[in-house]
Design a protein around this motif. Structure first.
Motif, PDB file in Angstrom:
ATOM      1  N   THR A  31      50.565 -17.635  10.090  1.00 36.74           N
ATOM      2  CA  THR A  31      50.696 -16.356   9.393  1.00 36.74           C
ATOM      3  C   THR A  31      49.583 -15.449   9.881  1.00 36.74           C
ATOM      4  O   THR A  31      48.419 -15.839   9.865  1.00 36.74           O
ATOM      5  N   SER A  56      58.225 -11.682   3.404  1.00 37.41           N
ATOM      6  CA  SER A  56      57.951 -11.642   1.967  1.00 37.41           C
ATOM      7  C   SER A  56      57.388 -12.944   1.440  1.00 37.41           C
ATOM      8  O   SER A  56      56.744 -12.972   0.398  1.00 37.41           O
ATOM      9  N   VAL A  57      57.634 -14.052   2.142  1.00 36.72           N
ATOM     10  CA  VAL A  57      57.098 -15.338   1.691  1.00 36.72           C
ATOM     11  C   VAL A  57      55.893 -15.763   2.519  1.00 36.72           C
ATOM     12  O   VAL A  57      55.380 -16.855   2.341  1.00 36.72           O
ATOM     13  N   SER A  59      52.844 -14.891   2.382  1.00 40.89           N
ATOM     14  CA  SER A  59      51.630 -15.128   1.599  1.00 40.89           C
ATOM     15  C   SER A  59      51.698 -16.414   0.802  1.00 40.89           C
ATOM     16  O   SER A  59      50.704 -16.835   0.220  1.00 40.89           O
ATOM     17  N   GLU A  60      52.848 -17.069   0.761  1.00 39.12           N
ATOM     18  CA  GLU A  60      53.004 -18.269  -0.053  1.00 39.12           C
ATOM     19  C   GLU A  60      52.684 -19.556   0.703  1.00 39.12           C
ATOM     20  O   GLU A  60      52.402 -20.578   0.084  1.00 39.12           O
ATOM     21  N   ARG A  62      50.770 -22.321   2.352  1.00 36.92           N
ATOM     22  CA  ARG A  62      49.380 -22.749   2.217  1.00 36.92           C
ATOM     23  C   ARG A  62      48.995 -23.695   3.347  1.00 36.92           C
ATOM     24  O   ARG A  62      49.772 -24.559   3.745  1.00 36.92           O
ATOM     25  N   GLU A 185      46.499 -13.475  -7.706  1.00 39.83           N
ATOM     26  CA  GLU A 185      47.548 -14.142  -6.921  1.00 39.83           C
ATOM     27  C   GLU A 185      46.992 -15.283  -6.063  1.00 39.83           C
ATOM     28  O   GLU A 185      47.705 -15.865  -5.251  1.00 39.83           O
ATOM     29  N   THR A 187      45.918 -18.612  -4.323  1.00 41.19           N
ATOM     30  CA  THR A 187      46.399 -20.001  -4.266  1.00 41.19           C
ATOM     31  C   THR A 187      45.293 -20.915  -3.755  1.00 41.19           C
ATOM     32  O   THR A 187      45.542 -22.055  -3.381  1.00 41.19           O
ATOM     33  N   ILE A 195      50.770 -26.505  -6.723  1.00 45.31           N
ATOM     34  CA  ILE A 195      50.732 -25.241  -6.011  1.00 45.31           C
ATOM     35  C   ILE A 195      51.460 -25.441  -4.684  1.00 45.31           C
ATOM     36  O   ILE A 195      51.006 -26.185  -3.827  1.00 45.31           O
ATOM     37  N   THR A 196      52.575 -24.801  -4.511  1.00 46.02           N
ATOM     38  CA  THR A 196      53.403 -24.996  -3.325  1.00 46.02           C
ATOM     39  C   THR A 196      53.714 -23.641  -2.690  1.00 46.02           C
ATOM     40  O   THR A 196      53.602 -22.609  -3.328  1.00 46.02           O
ATOM     41  N   ALA A 250      46.474 -19.781   1.232  1.00 43.63           N
ATOM     42  CA  ALA A 250      47.353 -18.958   2.058  1.00 43.63           C
ATOM     43  C   ALA A 250      46.531 -17.921   2.816  1.00 43.63           C
ATOM     44  O   ALA A 250      45.343 -17.720   2.555  1.00 43.63           O
ATOM     45  N   ARG A 252      46.533 -14.780   2.626  1.00 42.31           N
ATOM     46  CA  ARG A 252      45.988 -13.707   1.787  1.00 42.31           C
ATOM     47  C   ARG A 252      44.710 -14.151   1.059  1.00 42.31           C
ATOM     48  O   ARG A 252      43.903 -13.305   0.680  1.00 42.31           O
TER      49      ARG A 252
END
Length: 358
Positions: A31, A56-57, A59-60, A62, A185, A187, A195-196, A250, A252
């Protein structure tokens, strides 16, 4: 073919860079984020599991941050210093009366600047029977004697066990208390199945096996970590989290880390943050200074600072351009060198020429 010397094609955009990293099997996921102090300017993600992953995903996803835990440790240390909970000028000897004489005057700040005289690494999981034995092993001085400024996991590990000793707190709860308010936000944290998603890491500990052999120790590889298990062998031995490695997060989260130091209006305080990253040595407090031959490259301003992690991620902060450049990734193999790719990302992000310098 050694992936380190793979001849890449010309790169024309950040999206192209990510696509090449995955298509050439250099990383299993990545990312890229370009950010300012108050905005995400660009964010892209790709992985072998989801080649067309929607931004859009991004930042999710990890990653195991590995040594990118170190600048987080410095952030915690700065916060503890500002409240005088654990001042940076606290000496090892004031916490541990059993410390070797050459260690007693070493400060907490010295450890975080790699100025404690520790050798770079040692297989603590081979040399110690249990986590509780680590402090005694480090304090006795057997792994001292390195030139000041030698990058060392061991100095950071000593900072962590010293903080626990001085404050009577376990390291994980201390970090989460200090860092928990950075972003709603976030993670960030040691591995947690709650946390996934955590992207799997394909790296085993073969490099540690070779390093141990160079130090005269024969050890077996610990193998590839399980999903969400930290890759670093010493961090595994320390219970999955240590002050040198063990944080997951992540891309972010790394942006938020950069913002703490780019515009430190909360903590670390602006004055102390400037001191922490000033100077001419290779390392500031928790950060590496720009080295054009390594991951930073020539595009970043000479006052830039950043860090990389063994598993593949990097974050660089350019105060002059007011930019935070994050490339969060997991390398596909330990023989992959991402330095040139990071330099190319920095050139693209700051509007420089495209392609990789060879």
């Amino acid at each position: 073919m050694n992936r380190e010397t793979y001849e890449p094609s010309e790169i024309t955009s950040v999206a192209d860079l990510l696509d090449q990293l995955v298509s050439k099997n250099l990383v299993t996921a990545a990312t890229a984020v370009i950010a300012s102090a108050d905005a995400i300017l660009d964010e892209r993600a790709v992985s072998q599991l989801q080649p067309e992953q929607d931004t859009s995903v991004a930042s999710e996803l990890r990653f195991d941050f590995a040594s990118l835990t170190k600048p987080w440790t410095a952030t915690v240390a700065m916060a503890l210093d500002e409240t005088r909970t654990l001042p940076l000028d606290t000496t090892v000897g004031s916490i541990w009366s059993s410390a070797a004489e050459s260690l007693k005057r070493v400060s907490m700040a010295d450890l975080l600047r790699h100025e404690g005289g520790f050798q770079a690494w040692a297989p603590l999981y081979h040399l110690c029977k249990a986590r509780k034995d680590v402090a005694e092993f480090l304090l006795e001085g057997a792994v001292l004697g390195a030139k000041a400024g030698t990058y060392s996991d061991l100095g950071y590990i000593l900072w962590g066990v010293s903080a626990e000793q001085a404050l009577g707190r376990d390291l994980e709860s201390l970090y989460m208390q200090v860092l928990g308010g950075l972003s709603p936000e976030s993670t960030l944290g040691p591995s947690s199945s709650s946390i996934t998603p955590i992207h799997p890491c394909a790296l085993d500990t073969d490099v540690e096996q070779r390093l141990a052999r160079d130090l005269g120790h024969e050890i077996a590889t610990l193998g590839t970590p399980g999903l969400g298990e930290v890759q670093d062998g010493n961090a595994r031995f320390m219970g999955g989290f240590s002050s040198h490695a063990g944080l997951f997060g992540a891309a972010r989260d790394l942006v938020e880390l950069g913002r703490c130091w780019l515009t430190p209006d909360r903590y670390p305080a602006a004055a102390t943050a400037e001191i922490a990253v000033s100077g001419n040595e290779a390392y500031g407090l928790g950060w590496a200074r720009r080295d054009t031959s390594k991951s930073a490259g020539e595009t970043l301003d000479r006052n830039s600072f950043g860090h990389t992690g063994f598993t593949g991620s990097s974050v660089w902060v350019d105060p002059s351009a007011e930019r935070i450049l994050v490339l969060a990734a997991h390398r596909a193999s330990t023989d992959v060198d991402l330095a040139r790719w990071r330099r190319a990302f920095h050139r693209l992000a700051l509007g420089g020429q495209t392609g990789l310098e060879m």
